[in-house]
Design a protein around this motif. Structure first.
Motif, mmCIF file in Angstrom:
data_model
loop_
_atom_site.group_PDB
_atom_site.id
_atom_site.type_symbol
_atom_site.label_atom_id
_atom_site.label_comp_id
_atom_site.label_asym_id
_atom_site.label_seq_id
_atom_site.Cartn_x
_atom_site.Cartn_y
_atom_site.Cartn_z
ATOM 1 N N ALA A 1 -20.722 10.621 -15.280
ATOM 2 C CA ALA A 1 -20.920 9.174 -15.540
ATOM 3 C C ALA A 1 -20.914 8.593 -14.097
ATOM 4 C CB ALA A 1 -19.863 8.879 -16.359
ATOM 5 N N PRO A 2 -21.639 7.370 -13.787
ATOM 6 C CA PRO A 2 -21.652 6.960 -12.614
ATOM 7 C C PRO A 2 -20.063 6.413 -12.251
ATOM 8 C CG PRO A 2 -22.900 5.305 -14.203
ATOM 9 C CD PRO A 2 -22.567 6.762 -14.764
ATOM 10 N N VAL A 3 -20.072 6.298 -11.005
ATOM 11 C CA VAL A 3 -18.668 5.808 -10.453
ATOM 12 C C VAL A 3 -18.843 4.651 -10.005
ATOM 13 C CG1 VAL A 3 -16.898 6.454 -8.554
ATOM 14 C CG2 VAL A 3 -17.831 8.153 -9.953
ATOM 15 N N PRO A 4 -18.172 3.425 -10.069
ATOM 16 C CA PRO A 4 -18.433 2.264 -9.785
ATOM 17 C C PRO A 4 -18.104 2.101 -8.023
ATOM 18 C CG PRO A 4 -16.476 2.176 -11.400
ATOM 19 C CD PRO A 4 -16.795 3.706 -11.071
ATOM 20 N N ASP A 5 -18.992 1.182 -7.670
ATOM 21 C CA ASP A 5 -19.260 1.171 -6.107
ATOM 22 C C ASP A 5 -17.772 0.339 -5.761
ATOM 23 O OD1 ASP A 5 -19.871 0.919 -3.507
ATOM 24 O OD2 ASP A 5 -21.572 -0.652 -3.897
ATOM 25 N N ALA A 6 -17.121 1.050 -4.778
ATOM 26 C CA ALA A 6 -15.973 0.307 -4.214
ATOM 27 C C ALA A 6 -16.318 -1.057 -3.343
ATOM 28 C CB ALA A 6 -15.433 1.238 -3.269
ATOM 29 N N GLU A 7 -17.390 -1.558 -3.274
ATOM 30 C CA GLU A 7 -17.939 -2.575 -2.588
ATOM 31 C C GLU A 7 -17.843 -3.730 -3.537
ATOM 32 O OE1 GLU A 7 -17.842 -3.066 0.847
ATOM 33 O OE2 GLU A 7 -17.047 -0.897 1.064
ATOM 34 N N ASP A 8 -18.296 -3.495 -4.694
ATOM 35 C CA ASP A 8 -18.337 -4.065 -5.882
ATOM 36 C C ASP A 8 -17.014 -5.056 -6.458
ATOM 37 O OD1 ASP A 8 -19.275 -5.715 -8.189
ATOM 38 O OD2 ASP A 8 -19.686 -3.982 -9.397
ATOM 39 N N PRO A 9 -16.921 -6.041 -5.869
ATOM 40 C CA PRO A 9 -15.581 -6.701 -6.321
ATOM 41 C C PRO A 9 -14.988 -6.629 -7.740
ATOM 42 C CG PRO A 9 -17.098 -8.387 -5.557
ATOM 43 C CD PRO A 9 -17.752 -7.005 -5.328
ATOM 44 N N SER A 10 -16.061 -6.736 -8.618
ATOM 45 C CA SER A 10 -15.838 -6.736 -9.787
ATOM 46 C C SER A 10 -15.328 -5.305 -10.410
ATOM 47 C CB SER A 10 -17.071 -7.002 -10.766
ATOM 48 O OG SER A 10 -18.030 -5.982 -10.657
ATOM 49 N N ALA A 11 -15.584 -4.209 -9.648
ATOM 50 C CA ALA A 11 -15.165 -2.947 -9.823
ATOM 51 C C ALA A 11 -13.550 -2.500 -9.515
ATOM 52 C CB ALA A 11 -15.992 -1.965 -9.255
ATOM 53 N N THR A 12 -13.265 -3.436 -8.459
ATOM 54 C CA THR A 12 -11.853 -3.218 -7.930
ATOM 55 C C THR A 12 -10.818 -4.262 -8.033
ATOM 56 O OG1 THR A 12 -12.668 -4.129 -5.822
ATOM 57 C CG2 THR A 12 -12.747 -1.725 -6.089
ATOM 58 N N ASP A 13 -11.384 -5.622 -8.279
ATOM 59 C CA ASP A 13 -10.541 -6.775 -8.491
ATOM 60 C C ASP A 13 -10.194 -6.770 -9.882
ATOM 61 O OD1 ASP A 13 -10.792 -7.229 -5.777
ATOM 62 O OD2 ASP A 13 -12.096 -8.987 -5.906
ATOM 63 N N THR A 14 -8.752 -7.077 -10.211
ATOM 64 C CA THR A 14 -8.319 -7.143 -11.398
ATOM 65 C C THR A 14 -7.541 -8.421 -11.686
ATOM 66 O OG1 THR A 14 -6.525 -5.936 -11.291
ATOM 67 C CG2 THR A 14 -8.590 -4.900 -12.405
ATOM 68 N N PRO A 15 -7.419 -9.260 -12.256
ATOM 69 C CA PRO A 15 -6.746 -10.568 -12.412
ATOM 70 C C PRO A 15 -5.220 -10.030 -12.518
ATOM 71 C CG PRO A 15 -7.785 -10.362 -14.630
ATOM 72 C CD PRO A 15 -8.326 -9.402 -13.509
ATOM 73 N N ALA A 16 -4.393 -10.880 -12.101
ATOM 74 C CA ALA A 16 -2.798 -10.360 -11.946
ATOM 75 C C ALA A 16 -2.316 -10.779 -13.612
ATOM 76 C CB ALA A 16 -2.224 -11.305 -10.958
ATOM 77 N N ALA A 17 -1.644 -9.987 -13.850
ATOM 78 C CA ALA A 17 -1.024 -10.261 -15.165
ATOM 79 C C ALA A 17 0.214 -11.495 -15.059
ATOM 80 C CB ALA A 17 -0.538 -8.901 -15.702
ATOM 81 N N PRO A 18 0.203 -12.165 -16.058
ATOM 82 C CA PRO A 18 1.197 -13.107 -16.260
ATOM 83 C C PRO A 18 2.620 -12.569 -16.323
ATOM 84 C CG PRO A 18 -0.034 -13.066 -18.254
ATOM 85 C CD PRO A 18 -0.763 -12.098 -17.320
ATOM 86 N N LYS A 19 3.539 -13.064 -15.682
ATOM 87 C CA LYS A 19 4.733 -12.372 -15.527
ATOM 88 C C LYS A 19 5.522 -13.358 -17.006
ATOM 89 C CE LYS A 19 5.323 -11.956 -10.848
ATOM 90 N NZ LYS A 19 5.963 -11.974 -9.529
ATOM 91 N N ARG A 20 6.307 -12.302 -17.515
ATOM 92 C CA ARG A 20 6.977 -12.750 -18.738
ATOM 93 C C ARG A 20 8.403 -12.952 -18.299
ATOM 94 N NH1 ARG A 20 3.744 -10.800 -23.848
ATOM 95 N NH2 ARG A 20 1.664 -11.142 -23.039
ATOM 96 N N GLY A 21 9.144 -13.640 -18.981
ATOM 97 C CA GLY A 21 10.826 -13.466 -18.875
ATOM 98 C C GLY A 21 11.232 -14.797 -18.429
ATOM 99 N N ARG A 22 12.487 -14.659 -18.141
ATOM 100 C CA ARG A 22 12.990 -16.026 -17.653
ATOM 101 C C ARG A 22 12.472 -16.563 -16.272
ATOM 102 N NH1 ARG A 22 19.287 -15.736 -19.647
ATOM 103 N NH2 ARG A 22 18.920 -15.320 -21.769
ATOM 104 N N ALA A 23 12.470 -17.668 -16.098
ATOM 105 C CA ALA A 23 11.968 -18.324 -14.693
ATOM 106 C C ALA A 23 13.162 -18.338 -13.961
ATOM 107 C CB ALA A 23 11.486 -19.502 -14.947
ATOM 108 N N LYS A 24 13.029 -18.260 -12.886
ATOM 109 C CA LYS A 24 14.249 -18.361 -11.772
ATOM 110 C C LYS A 24 14.563 -19.879 -11.679
ATOM 111 C CE LYS A 24 13.129 -14.373 -8.711
ATOM 112 N NZ LYS A 24 13.139 -13.844 -7.656
ATOM 113 N N GLN A 25 15.978 -20.130 -11.495
ATOM 114 C CA GLN A 25 16.628 -21.439 -11.556
ATOM 115 C C GLN A 25 17.177 -21.805 -10.317
ATOM 116 O OE1 GLN A 25 18.812 -22.414 -15.130
ATOM 117 N NE2 GLN A 25 16.954 -21.858 -16.284
#
Length: 90
Positions: A66-90
């Protein structure tokens, strides 16, 4: 029975006379121990089975990986940050 060595190995006939079989050696024998052990251990195959095994190996080589994604392709390496869960700092 006729065997073909697919790996080099040594065999002691009767536990006494040692014989070396290089890769590709054709072995004509009726020694049941030699036949059983060499085929079970993968050192040799029946002479007719060599062409079948070679053709299966050739077919496996034709399958492309199977082809390997190109490392220069931003869609292959950039993933959105997961939202943080839990209590917010006060």
């Amino acid at each position: 029975m006729k065997l073909k060595a697919i790996l080099p190995f040594d065999w002691a006939h009767g536990g006494v006379k040692v014989e070396h079989f290089p890769i590709g050696a054709e072995i004509e024998t009726e020694d049941e121990d030699l036949i059983t052990v060499s085929t079970r251990e993968g050192w040799a195959v029946e002479a007719g089975a060599v062409s079948q095994a070679a053709s299966k190996a050739d077919q496996a080589d034709e399958t492309l990986p199977a082809p390997v994604p190109d490392a220069e392709d931003p869609s292959a390496t950039d993933t959105p940050a997961a939202p943080k869960r839990g209590r917010a700092k006060q």
